[in-house]
Design an enzyme around this catalytic site. Sequence first.
Site, short mmCIF file in Angstrom:
data_model
loop_
_atom_site.label_atom_id
_atom_site.label_comp_id
_atom_site.label_asym_id
_atom_site.label_seq_id
_atom_site.Cartn_x
_atom_site.Cartn_y
_atom_site.Cartn_z
N GLY A 13 107.32 -39.89 -42.85
CA GLY A 13 107.82 -39.07 -41.75
C GLY A 13 106.71 -38.34 -41.02
O GLY A 13 105.53 -38.50 -41.33
N GLN A 14 107.12 -37.53 -40.04
CA GLN A 14 106.13 -36.87 -39.18
C GLN A 14 105.18 -35.99 -39.99
O GLN A 14 103.97 -36.02 -39.81
CB GLN A 14 106.85 -36.02 -38.11
CG GLN A 14 105.90 -35.51 -37.05
CD GLN A 14 106.44 -34.34 -36.24
OE1 GLN A 14 107.46 -33.75 -36.59
NE2 GLN A 14 105.77 -34.00 -35.18
N ASP A 36 109.00 -43.21 -49.87
CA ASP A 36 109.83 -43.10 -48.66
C ASP A 36 110.84 -44.24 -48.68
O ASP A 36 110.63 -45.27 -49.34
CB ASP A 36 108.95 -43.22 -47.39
CG ASP A 36 109.65 -42.71 -46.15
OD1 ASP A 36 109.30 -41.60 -45.69
OD2 ASP A 36 110.57 -43.39 -45.64
N ILE A 37 111.93 -44.05 -47.93
CA ILE A 37 112.95 -45.11 -47.86
C ILE A 37 112.41 -46.32 -47.09
O ILE A 37 112.86 -47.44 -47.26
CB ILE A 37 114.25 -44.56 -47.22
CG1 ILE A 37 115.42 -45.48 -47.51
CG2 ILE A 37 114.08 -44.31 -45.73
CD1 ILE A 37 116.76 -44.80 -47.43
N TYR A 144 121.97 -28.43 -39.54
CA TYR A 144 120.60 -28.48 -40.06
C TYR A 144 120.15 -27.08 -40.48
O TYR A 144 119.64 -26.87 -41.59
CB TYR A 144 119.69 -29.04 -38.97
CG TYR A 144 118.22 -29.05 -39.27
CD1 TYR A 144 117.69 -29.87 -40.25
CD2 TYR A 144 117.34 -28.25 -38.53
CE1 TYR A 144 116.33 -29.88 -40.50
CE2 TYR A 144 115.99 -28.26 -38.77
CZ TYR A 144 115.48 -29.08 -39.75
OH TYR A 144 114.13 -29.09 -39.98
N LYS A 148 119.29 -25.57 -44.14
CA LYS A 148 117.99 -24.95 -44.44
C LYS A 148 118.17 -23.55 -45.04
O LYS A 148 117.47 -23.17 -45.98
CB LYS A 148 117.12 -24.88 -43.18
CG LYS A 148 116.58 -26.23 -42.73
CD LYS A 148 115.68 -26.85 -43.78
CE LYS A 148 115.10 -28.18 -43.40
NZ LYS A 148 114.43 -28.87 -44.50
N1 SER Z 1 111.58 -29.49 -35.38
C1 SER Z 1 112.87 -29.30 -35.97
C2 SER Z 1 113.95 -29.79 -35.08
O1 SER Z 1 113.76 -29.75 -33.89
C3 SER Z 1 113.09 -27.86 -36.28
O2 SER Z 1 112.74 -27.62 -37.58
O3 SER Z 1 114.98 -30.15 -35.55
#
Ligand code: SER
Length: 316
Positions: A13-14, A36-37, A144, A148
């Site tokens: 990922g990033q 990673d998947i 999201y 978190k």
């Molecule tokens: N960069 C993330 C998003 O935009 C925020 O944690 O979902």
Amino acid sequence: MRQDKILIIGACGQIGVELTLALRKAYGNNNVIAADIKESHPLLKDDGPYYQLNVMDSDATLNIVKKENITQIYLLAALLSATGEKNPKLAWDINMQSMLQILDISLQEKLDRVYWPSSIAVFGTSTPNEQTQQKTIIEPRTVYGISKYAGELWCQYYNQRWGLDVRSLRYPGLISWKSAPGGGTTDYAVEIYHEALKNKHYTCFLSENTYLPMMYMDDAIRGTIELMQVPTDKLSTRMAYNISAMSFSPKEIAESIKKHIPEFNIDYNPDFRQQIADSWPKSIDDSLARTDWIWKPEFNLDKMTENMLLNLKSTI
Ligand code: SER
């Protein structure tokens, strides 16, 4: 002290790609296991141990932890804000279940340390949105953000109840050139550089004056490793730390790019992500991180733009 053996889940990922490369430099290639998947990533290929792993498969994860004598896990696999809003239940299941499984494996296998990322998405519209404090009103508006915030509370719970050393940062939008982001609201700040170089034009999905907290990946990686290496007694919170580097709007990043590519132009066509961005802070107060473990960013907007364009040019 036993030898540190690190497992990074979500290594393609990033954040994962750059974190894997940086940790391999610091700890030695064979002491950092990437998983990673995805089948692989060009930058991680032949660079060190790699497993294809679905983070939801707890047995497979446990097998790797045992086989490789893992002492630390970085769990980076997650669905981000924009993707999460398209499928809230899936985002909740993936983000929460994977985290709880990793915390349980870490306890069971007596790991030394765990890293799990949080985000500015924990904050919502009721949060004071300038210089947002570490401790403030926290009422996230996206699934999201909810995952978190719940995750931060779980990390704190595992630490206080069972002594697990889980550490976390509330990342702002992250900007990088080695590996692309996916499904986030702040992704525009990466896409804009690619489009500026390719087409000299970008249509932004956020409006021109939408300020958001942002950070260059180099700072984010350094901050993450610094947090993970700091002695335990320096940490005064077991929730995730606010960290910050810069804040800008789409209009300002476009102006920064124009200093290098004068023909570049931008227009705006806000979509559903505008509402997500509007619920997040404009800027972050990270004084606790600066005090506890001496956090300090190095990149501002113009320095980042120069670095991004230089590096992206070499990949095109
Ligand atoms: N960069 C993330 C998003 O935009 C925020 O944690 O979902």
